[in-house]
Design an enzyme around this catalytic site. Structure first.
Site, PDB file in Angstrom:
ATOM      1  CG  ASP A  75      -2.174   0.817   1.022  1.00  0.00           C
ATOM      2  OD1 ASP A  75      -3.193   0.557   1.670  1.00  0.00           O
ATOM      3  OD2 ASP A  75      -2.120   1.748   0.189  1.00  0.00           O
ATOM      4  CD  GLU A 112      -6.347   5.782   2.932  1.00  0.00           C
ATOM      5  OE1 GLU A 112      -6.117   6.189   1.793  1.00  0.00           O
ATOM      6  OE2 GLU A 112      -5.497   5.189   3.625  1.00  0.00           O
TER       7      GLU A 112
HETATM    8  C1  GLC Z   1      -4.327   4.291   0.070  1.00  0.00           C
HETATM    9  C2  GLC Z   1      -5.233   3.148   0.406  1.00  0.00           C
HETATM   10  C3  GLC Z   1      -5.370   2.123  -0.688  1.00  0.00           C
HETATM   11  C4  GLC Z   1      -5.189   2.761  -2.043  1.00  0.00           C
HETATM   12  C5  GLC Z   1      -3.778   3.312  -2.126  1.00  0.00           C
HETATM   13  C6  GLC Z   1      -3.521   4.040  -3.445  1.00  0.00           C
HETATM   14  O1  GLC Z   1      -3.567   4.680   1.193  1.00  0.00           O
HETATM   15  O2  GLC Z   1      -4.981   2.449   1.622  1.00  0.00           O
HETATM   16  O3  GLC Z   1      -6.683   1.542  -0.553  1.00  0.00           O
HETATM   17  O4  GLC Z   1      -5.390   1.788  -3.070  1.00  0.00           O
HETATM   18  O5  GLC Z   1      -3.479   4.193  -1.053  1.00  0.00           O
HETATM   19  O6  GLC Z   1      -4.316   5.188  -3.542  1.00  0.00           O
END
Ligand code: GLC
Length: 651
Positions: A321, A516
């Site tokens: 991530d 988030e």
């Molecule tokens: C974010 C998320 C993830 C996402 C990634 C790219 O922090 O946790 O779900 O796909 O970054 O945007």
């Protein structure tokens, strides 16, 4: 048809078994150990030989470059060429030229530039770059794209076929921008309403998550090589929705059996459906009961290699991530041999990618990472790219590329809204008859931002105007259309208006957007809508009890305690985060042509401090609850327990 290249045997397994039962119960794994699975795509000897040949001809720098995924804000096409970059992404709020209203042709131009750069390196064999994006409720980053209800609402539809159709439409939207990879489905089983990503979870019921997992993977990936197909992502592996007190990126303390049966529930159908990528969770797992602390997922070889790639037979690629590697003890966002050794194949290192490449090359040269691990990672990346047909043509060689009309899925979006909202109360005021004079109140009535939530044009869904959504329809606009504009009066705060001169009031209440951890309601704060958004309570108090029925519509990313609001209303709709198509709500509220079918995907709390769904939780409406015109039921005054300033526990 490109699939012929690897034989129809290649795609038939992907399409097999696309239908699941509506409730998904047949997809649940009830064993107490991880299931033994195998990829539904049989290994293709010719493909594997081709991959091995390419890997043999690559330098270490080329291999590490292939394992690196920067954000488009920090990497140019020429960087892609010079550093052999294997993948790019646009995080939430990243657009070509950083223009929010960039047309699809700007997206395809940038995509083709990255592609051409990746195909003009000095490598022995050119490897096409793959671009990933978060199209988690439609192509959220692109102005003009229809945005569907977020997952919490879709879970209320109990309709895997709808999910598959949304996947197909989303894939077309994404291919319109020259992108081949979507970071979806989210397979979290949300267990605590405090979690800021509750709305990204389909349900607290693992069976619904399992049914939707299969449906969305099929919808997005299709046969993998078709013009309207994109690569899908099962995320966030594993247990992101079960962290203690709903702390985003926190610690999941589940037992092994709970982790296997509940948090793994969405992954088994996804893997059987041939999902080609898995994104690792920021969260950690500490099986307190057994005394096994597996630590952060990004550093867990046990879970990523031994379970996912071993027992579960996953042969696609594992992606980290956003800067997730830095959360592994001893790691930084540009250096983490532990994550690579744990089994992460592609590192999402949005900004510090040059340092990451240099550090990881040194790790291999100095023996901290074995070359066999690097070769395995690159092999998996190449396997996914070959299976997705990326070697065959530019991602913009698509019938959808550059076509703005491919962003339009309004009728499907409107259908999804109708199916995803839940009628909690109706004391006979609904449906409203056309021509009735209606007072609409509440800021959310005219806010596409509150209507769509996070991951909408920007990462947080903030800093947007209605005009930015190009073509979205607020509930206010939809009511004006359905009732007749002259019959609708709007007052944002209900100050200075007299409800008694109207036939009904529609009060639209709502959270303001978040994504988030910004959406976490951290303990010991109570999870009560009126405590979190007091202006909504004030508006409702101004219009309630004035002799005119009040219909309340709530936009929220979580079920929050709302008995006080429900008691002030004669009808109450949990609309969750319905997306751009407000007409879907008006279809239900006005005229009675459509009836409510939605049923809660999470239990609705009866206390501001009851944020879980376990046996001692205080539940006002059970998961599965939902009224309709065909099945009316009176909801008398609900209990009004005091809303404390701080919660002692979060049962
Ligand atoms: C974010 C998320 C993830 C996402 C990634 C790219 O922090 O946790 O779900 O796909 O970054 O945007």
């Amino acid at each position: 048809m490109k699939a012929a290249r690897y034989g129809l045997w290649f795609i038939l397994p992907l399409l097999a078994g696309c239908t699941a039962t509506t409730d998904g119960s047949d997809l649940l794994w009830r064993g107490t150990d991880w299931p033994t699975l195998h990829s539904p795509i049989a290994r293709d000897a010719a493909m594997e030989a081709r991959i091995a040949g390419i890997v043999r001809g690559m330098t270490l720098e080329q291999k590490i470059g292939q394992m690196t995924q920067p954000d488009i804000r920090s990497v140019t096409p020429d960087d892609v060429r010079r550093y052999y970059i294997g993948s790019v992404l646009n995080g939430g709020g990243a657009w070509p030229g950083m223009k929010k209203d960039a047309p699809v042709t700007a997206w395809t131009a940038l995509s083709d530039a990255y592609y051409r750069a990746s195909m003009s390196t000095d490598m022995a064999v050119q490897i096409p770059v793959i671009w990933g994006t978060d199209a988690v409720h439609g192509h959220g980053n692109v102005a003009g794209a229809t945005l569907f209800p977020h997952n919490i609402g879709l879970g209320a539809a109990r309709d895997p076929d709808l999910i598959q159709r949304i996947g197909r439409a989303t894939a077309r939207q994404v291919r319109a921008t020259g992108i081949s990879w979507v970071f979806a489905p989210t397979l979290a089983v949300g267990e605590n309403r405090r979690w800021g990503r509750t709305y990204e979870s389909y349900s607290s019921d693992p069976a619904i998550v399992a049914a939707y997992s299969r449906a969305l993977v099929h919808g997005l990936q299709g046969g993998l090589t078709g013009d309207g197909d994109v690569v899908a992502t099962a995320k966030h592996y594993l247990g992101d929705g079960g962290t203690f007190d709903g702390v985003d990126q926190g610690e999941n303390r589940a037992t092994r059996t709970h982790m296997i049966q509940v948090h793994g529930a969405g992954y088994y159908p996804a893997l059987k459906a041939g999902v080609q990528t898995v994104m690792v969770s920021y969260s950690s797992w500490n099986d307190v009961a057994a005394g096994n602390d597996y630590g952060k997922m990004h550093g867990s070889r046990a879970l990523v290699t031994e379970v996912l790639k071993g027992k579960l037979g996953f042969d696609g690629l594992v992606v980290s991530d956003w800067n997730g590697i830095q959360q592994v003890p001893g790691c930084t966002k540009d250096h983490c041999p532990q994550a690579v050794n744990a089994g992460v194949d592609l590192i999402m290192v949005p900004d510090d990618w040059k340092a990451f490449i240099a550090n990881t090359v040194a790790d291999v040269r100095e023996g901290r990472i074995a070359m066999t691990r690097i070769d395995d990672a690159v092999t998996r990346i190449l396997r996914v790219k070959l299976r997705a047909g990326l070697f065959d043509h530019s991602p913009v060689a698509s019938a959808f590329a550059g076509r703005a009309e491919a962003l339009d899925a309004r009728e499907l979006g409107r259908e999804a809204v109708r199916k995803s909202v839940v009628l909690l109360k109706n004391q006979g005021v609904l449906p409203l008859a056309p021509g009735k004079r209606v007072l609409v109140v509440g800021a959310s009535a005219d806010s596409l931002s509150n209507q769509t939530g996070g991951w909408s044009l920007t990462w947080q869904g903030t800093e947007n105007s209605n005009a930015d959504f190009k073509g979205g329809t607020t509930l206010l606009a939809a009511l004006r259309d359905a009732l007749g504009a002259s019959n609708v009066t709007f007052s944002k705060d209900a100050v200075g208006v007299d409800p008694s001169s109207f036939d009904a009031v529609v009060a639209v209440l709502g959270e303001t957007p978040y994504a988030e951890y910004n959406g976490d309601v951290r303990a010991p704060k109570p999870v009560a809508h009126s405590a979190l958004h007091p202006a909504d309570l004030a508006v409702l108090q101004r219009v309630s009890g004035k002799g005119v029925p009040v219909v309340s519509v709530l936009y929220s990313g979580r079920p929050a305690y709302a008995n006080d609001l429900i008691n002030l209303s004669d009808a109450f709709i949990a609309a969750f985060l319905p997306g751009t198509e407000g007409e879907g709500l008006a279809d239900l509220l006005v005229g009675g042509r459509h009836d409510f079918t939605g049923r809660l995907s999470f239990a609705w709390p009866g206390s501001a401090c009851s944020t879980g769904e376990n046996t001692d939780s205080i539940v006002q409406f059970a998961r599965g609850y939902g009224l309709s015109y065909a099945r009316p039921s009176r909801v008398d005054a609900l209990p009004l327990p005091s809303v404390p300033t701080t919660c002692k526990t979060s049962p």
